[in-house]
Motif scaffolding. Sequence first.
Motif, PDB file in Angstrom:
ATOM      1  N   ASP A   2       0.836  -1.204   0.000  1.00 23.58           N
ATOM      2  CA  ASP A   2       0.000   0.000   0.000  1.00 23.58           C
ATOM      3  C   ASP A   2       0.871   1.255   0.000  1.00 23.58           C
ATOM      4  OD1 ASP A   2       0.772   0.648   2.653  1.00 23.58           O
ATOM      5  OD2 ASP A   2      -0.979  -0.324   3.513  1.00 23.58           O
ATOM      6  N   ASP A   3       0.215   2.407  -0.085  1.00 21.18           N
ATOM      7  CA  ASP A   3       0.936   3.683  -0.194  1.00 21.18           C
ATOM      8  C   ASP A   3       1.865   3.935   0.989  1.00 21.18           C
ATOM      9  OD1 ASP A   3      -0.362   4.135  -2.585  1.00 21.18           O
ATOM     10  OD2 ASP A   3      -1.797   5.565  -1.761  1.00 21.18           O
ATOM     11  N   GLN A   4       1.388   3.631   2.195  1.00 15.11           N
ATOM     12  CA  GLN A   4       2.197   3.880   3.395  1.00 15.11           C
ATOM     13  C   GLN A   4       3.419   2.955   3.432  1.00 15.11           C
ATOM     14  OE1 GLN A   4       1.819   6.473   5.382  1.00 15.11           O
ATOM     15  NE2 GLN A   4       3.668   5.873   6.446  1.00 15.11           N
ATOM     16  N   GLN A   5       3.247   1.716   3.038  1.00 12.70           N
ATOM     17  CA  GLN A   5       4.374   0.778   2.998  1.00 12.70           C
ATOM     18  C   GLN A   5       5.404   1.216   1.960  1.00 12.70           C
ATOM     19  OE1 GLN A   5       1.940  -2.683   2.236  1.00 12.70           O
ATOM     20  NE2 GLN A   5       2.468  -3.556   4.238  1.00 12.70           N
ATOM     21  N   LEU A   6       4.929   1.680   0.817  1.00 13.51           N
ATOM     22  CA  LEU A   6       5.843   2.149  -0.229  1.00 13.51           C
ATOM     23  C   LEU A   6       6.629   3.358   0.262  1.00 13.51           C
ATOM     24  CD1 LEU A   6       6.945   2.031  -3.109  1.00 13.51           C
ATOM     25  CD2 LEU A   6       4.964   3.407  -3.830  1.00 13.51           C
ATOM     26  N   LYS A   7       5.940   4.282   0.890  1.00 16.34           N
ATOM     27  CA  LYS A   7       6.594   5.480   1.425  1.00 16.34           C
ATOM     28  C   LYS A   7       7.643   5.091   2.470  1.00 16.34           C
ATOM     29  CE  LYS A   7       5.143   9.726   3.698  1.00 16.34           C
ATOM     30  NZ  LYS A   7       3.973  10.471   4.174  1.00 16.34           N
ATOM     31  N   ALA A   8       7.312   4.161   3.344  1.00 15.17           N
ATOM     32  CA  ALA A   8       8.253   3.708   4.376  1.00 15.17           C
ATOM     33  C   ALA A   8       9.456   3.002   3.760  1.00 15.17           C
ATOM     34  CB  ALA A   8       7.545   2.780   5.364  1.00 15.17           C
ATOM     35  N   ALA A   9       9.225   2.195   2.738  1.00 15.47           N
ATOM     36  CA  ALA A   9      10.327   1.483   2.080  1.00 15.47           C
ATOM     37  C   ALA A   9      11.263   2.466   1.371  1.00 15.47           C
ATOM     38  CB  ALA A   9       9.776   0.452   1.097  1.00 15.47           C
ATOM     39  N   ILE A  10      10.694   3.466   0.723  1.00 13.01           N
ATOM     40  CA  ILE A  10      11.518   4.488   0.067  1.00 13.01           C
ATOM     41  C   ILE A  10      12.336   5.231   1.114  1.00 13.01           C
ATOM     42  CG2 ILE A  10      11.466   6.679  -1.194  1.00 13.01           C
ATOM     43  CD1 ILE A  10       8.986   5.551  -2.692  1.00 13.01           C
ATOM     44  N   SER A  28      13.484   0.699 -10.422  1.00 11.00           N
ATOM     45  CA  SER A  28      14.026  -0.658 -10.551  1.00 11.00           C
ATOM     46  C   SER A  28      13.873  -1.444  -9.249  1.00 11.00           C
ATOM     47  CB  SER A  28      15.483  -0.635 -11.006  1.00 11.00           C
ATOM     48  OG  SER A  28      16.319  -0.112 -10.000  1.00 11.00           O
ATOM     49  N   SER A  29      13.807  -0.750  -8.125  1.00 11.78           N
ATOM     50  CA  SER A  29      13.619  -1.428  -6.836  1.00 11.78           C
ATOM     51  C   SER A  29      12.158  -1.769  -6.581  1.00 11.78           C
ATOM     52  CB  SER A  29      14.125  -0.540  -5.693  1.00 11.78           C
ATOM     53  OG  SER A  29      15.507  -0.344  -5.798  1.00 11.78           O
ATOM     54  N   PHE A  30      11.246  -1.067  -7.232  1.00  8.12           N
ATOM     55  CA  PHE A  30       9.805  -1.271  -7.041  1.00  8.12           C
ATOM     56  C   PHE A  30       9.111  -1.447  -8.394  1.00  8.12           C
ATOM     57  CE2 PHE A  30      11.308   1.359  -3.509  1.00  8.12           C
ATOM     58  CZ  PHE A  30      10.879   0.612  -2.415  1.00  8.12           C
ATOM     59  N   PRO A  31       9.429  -2.514  -9.122  1.00 10.32           N
ATOM     60  CA  PRO A  31       8.825  -2.683 -10.448  1.00 10.32           C
ATOM     61  C   PRO A  31       7.306  -2.851 -10.391  1.00 10.32           C
ATOM     62  CG  PRO A  31       9.978  -4.676  -9.784  1.00 10.32           C
ATOM     63  CD  PRO A  31      10.303  -3.628  -8.764  1.00 10.32           C
ATOM     64  N   GLU A  32       6.789  -3.248  -9.241  1.00 15.92           N
ATOM     65  CA  GLU A  32       5.350  -3.466  -9.103  1.00 15.92           C
ATOM     66  C   GLU A  32       4.578  -2.176  -8.796  1.00 15.92           C
ATOM     67  OE1 GLU A  32       7.027  -3.547  -5.006  1.00 15.92           O
ATOM     68  OE2 GLU A  32       7.696  -4.299  -6.926  1.00 15.92           O
ATOM     69  N   ALA A  33       5.281  -1.080  -8.563  1.00 16.55           N
ATOM     70  CA  ALA A  33       4.632   0.188  -8.210  1.00 16.55           C
ATOM     71  C   ALA A  33       3.795   0.705  -9.379  1.00 16.55           C
ATOM     72  CB  ALA A  33       5.662   1.227  -7.804  1.00 16.55           C
ATOM     73  N   LEU A  38       5.455   6.213  -7.023  1.00 14.68           N
ATOM     74  CA  LEU A  38       6.745   6.621  -6.463  1.00 14.68           C
ATOM     75  C   LEU A  38       6.817   8.133  -6.308  1.00 14.68           C
ATOM     76  CD1 LEU A  38       9.061   4.212  -8.457  1.00 14.68           C
ATOM     77  CD2 LEU A  38       8.510   4.084  -6.022  1.00 14.68           C
ATOM     78  N   GLU A  39       6.364   8.844  -7.323  1.00 12.77           N
ATOM     79  CA  GLU A  39       6.362  10.301  -7.259  1.00 12.77           C
ATOM     80  C   GLU A  39       5.478  10.793  -6.113  1.00 12.77           C
ATOM     81  OE1 GLU A  39       7.198   9.200 -11.569  1.00 12.77           O
ATOM     82  OE2 GLU A  39       5.942   8.442  -9.955  1.00 12.77           O
ATOM     83  N   LYS A  40       4.319  10.174  -5.946  1.00  9.72           N
ATOM     84  CA  LYS A  40       3.405  10.542  -4.860  1.00  9.72           C
ATOM     85  C   LYS A  40       4.056  10.306  -3.503  1.00  9.72           C
ATOM     86  CE  LYS A  40      -1.065   9.358  -2.869  1.00  9.72           C
ATOM     87  NZ  LYS A  40      -2.209   8.452  -2.922  1.00  9.72           N
ATOM     88  N   SER A  41       4.735   9.181  -3.350  1.00  9.45           N
ATOM     89  CA  SER A  41       5.413   8.871  -2.093  1.00  9.45           C
ATOM     90  C   SER A  41       6.544   9.852  -1.819  1.00  9.45           C
ATOM     91  CB  SER A  41       5.958   7.442  -2.114  1.00  9.45           C
ATOM     92  OG  SER A  41       4.899   6.515  -2.107  1.00  9.45           O
ATOM     93  N   LEU A  42       7.302  10.179  -2.843  1.00 12.85           N
ATOM     94  CA  LEU A  42       8.386  11.155  -2.674  1.00 12.85           C
ATOM     95  C   LEU A  42       7.847  12.536  -2.313  1.00 12.85           C
ATOM     96  CD1 LEU A  42      10.689  10.028  -5.589  1.00 12.85           C
ATOM     97  CD2 LEU A  42      11.307  10.062  -3.161  1.00 12.85           C
TER      98      LEU A  42
END
Length: 87
Positions: A2-10, A28-33, A38-42
């Motif tokens: 989910d979005d929060q997990q992606l943000k935490a991983a980044i 390349s680290s999150f091909p499933e995104a 990624l832009e939203k998380s950043l």
Amino acid sequence: MDDQQLKAAIEAILYVADEPVTLEQLRSSFPEALPGALEKSLEGLLADYAADGRGVALRFVANGYKLSTRVECHEYVSRFLLEKPGF
């Protein structure tokens, strides 16, 4: 993921990276995104770290993202590092 997990991983990647992390490296680290995730998380991380009172900032430098200490804290960080040889 989910979005929060992606943000935490980044955030974790940015924390351990010695050099600025590019969007291409993150892709390349999150091909499933999903497109734009990624832009939203950043953007969310940039906003989080821009909040007043934080000792750490997220900056866009050298075509990538890097965590660094805030200018207002440099004196204290320098003093700490000078007192802790080999740290």
